[in-house]
Design an enzyme around this catalytic site. Structure first.
Site, mmCIF file in Angstrom:
data_model
loop_
_atom_site.group_PDB
_atom_site.id
_atom_site.type_symbol
_atom_site.label_atom_id
_atom_site.label_comp_id
_atom_site.label_asym_id
_atom_site.label_seq_id
_atom_site.Cartn_x
_atom_site.Cartn_y
_atom_site.Cartn_z
ATOM 1 N N ASP A 5 38.664 37.250 -4.033
ATOM 2 C CA ASP A 5 38.462 38.197 -2.954
ATOM 3 C C ASP A 5 39.789 38.270 -2.190
ATOM 4 O O ASP A 5 40.628 37.375 -2.310
ATOM 5 C CB ASP A 5 37.328 37.708 -2.060
ATOM 6 C CG ASP A 5 37.201 38.496 -0.781
ATOM 7 O OD1 ASP A 5 37.125 39.737 -0.850
ATOM 8 O OD2 ASP A 5 37.202 37.865 0.295
ATOM 9 N N ASP A 39 40.402 39.771 1.616
ATOM 10 C CA ASP A 39 40.300 39.489 3.046
ATOM 11 C C ASP A 39 39.457 38.244 3.304
ATOM 12 O O ASP A 39 38.311 38.167 2.861
ATOM 13 C CB ASP A 39 39.681 40.680 3.783
ATOM 14 C CG ASP A 39 40.489 41.957 3.578
ATOM 15 O OD1 ASP A 39 41.670 41.958 3.934
ATOM 16 O OD2 ASP A 39 39.927 42.935 3.044
ATOM 17 N N ASP A 99 36.382 37.742 17.149
ATOM 18 C CA ASP A 99 35.237 36.943 16.693
ATOM 19 C C ASP A 99 34.091 37.830 16.228
ATOM 20 O O ASP A 99 33.398 37.513 15.253
ATOM 21 C CB ASP A 99 34.750 36.023 17.817
ATOM 22 C CG ASP A 99 35.709 34.880 18.102
ATOM 23 O OD1 ASP A 99 36.549 34.587 17.226
ATOM 24 O OD2 ASP A 99 35.639 34.292 19.194
ATOM 25 N N ASP A 109 35.025 34.193 0.330
ATOM 26 C CA ASP A 109 34.637 33.550 1.586
ATOM 27 C C ASP A 109 33.298 34.042 2.126
ATOM 28 O O ASP A 109 32.908 33.646 3.224
ATOM 29 C CB ASP A 109 35.715 33.817 2.641
ATOM 30 C CG ASP A 109 35.708 35.267 3.099
ATOM 31 O OD1 ASP A 109 35.481 35.514 4.292
ATOM 32 O OD2 ASP A 109 35.919 36.164 2.259
#
Length: 215
Positions: A9, A11, A40, A168
């Site tokens: 992946d 990003d 966030d 991620d």
């Protein structure tokens, strides 16, 4: 060596692009006098493509399909200009990629970011290091659809089980499982170890160079 290819992946896995993506979307929102979001918050908007991010960032009172489309186009233009302004590889990533390349392991990037932007960011930060770079061309082929991952494996003449799929987010893990590849989660991106394991990651690593132990 059991694994002969790796699909990453982009990003949150290879690069930290959170600030460039967030800044671009906040520019669009500011131009429309809409509320902006902090980094966030954007961390949980990322992972399903930029169009989905735009829809998540817009206020619920102005979230029509037409509004999303207009803001998506504006966001792409803004982001294209600044997509590598703050974006950098995570610590140890450059070392890892060069090490894998020297070992002759085939390397690819598969992202839900628009195809042109995926290629632009990858080639700017990792010139001539990836055998294949695939971004989003149509919504139907967006991860967790495994089509492009399987296509990469065929072009490499490798079986899916010979390929690590590293990401991620739950979307990446689902893509790996759908492609019958070995799913590896990373904790330095936008999701937690618990989320990755719950999604089906067989291994979760905390630093990039830990990947060499799997190989």
């Amino acid at each position: 060596m059991k694994f002969k290819g790796i699909i990453f992946d982009l990003d949150g896995t290879l690069v930290n692009s959170l600030e460039d993506i967030s800044d671009a979307m906040n520019t669009v929102l500011t131009d429309l006098n809409y509320p902006t979001h902090n980094y966030d918050t954007y961390q949980y908007f990322i992972g399903n493509g930029l169009r989905k991010l735009v829809a998540r960032a817009l206020p619920s009172s102005n979230n029509t399909e037409d509004e999303v489309e207009v803001c998506f186009e504006n966001m792409l233009k803004t982001y294209d200009t600044n997509c590598v302004q703050k974006t950098k590889p995570y610590k140890e990533i450059a070392e890892l990629i060069h090490d894998l390349d020297s070992k002759g392991i085939k390397l690819a990037v598969f992202s839900n970011k628009a195809d042109e932007l995926t290629k632009k960011v990858t080639e700017a930060l990792f010139p001539n290091l990836f055998d294949a770079i695939a971004g989003l061309t149509t919504e139907e082929l967006k991860k967790p659809n495994p089509f492009k991952a399987i296509e990469i494996s065929k072009n490499w003449n490798l079986k899916p089980e010979e390929i690590l799929f590293i990401g991620d987010s739950d979307v990446d893990i689902e893509t790996a499982l759908n492609a019958e590849m070995f799913p590896v989660g990373v904790t330095w991106g936008y999701r937690t170890e618990e989320e990755l394991k719950a999604s089906g990651a067989k291994v979760v690593i905390n630093t990039p160079l830990e990947l060499l132990e799997i190989l």
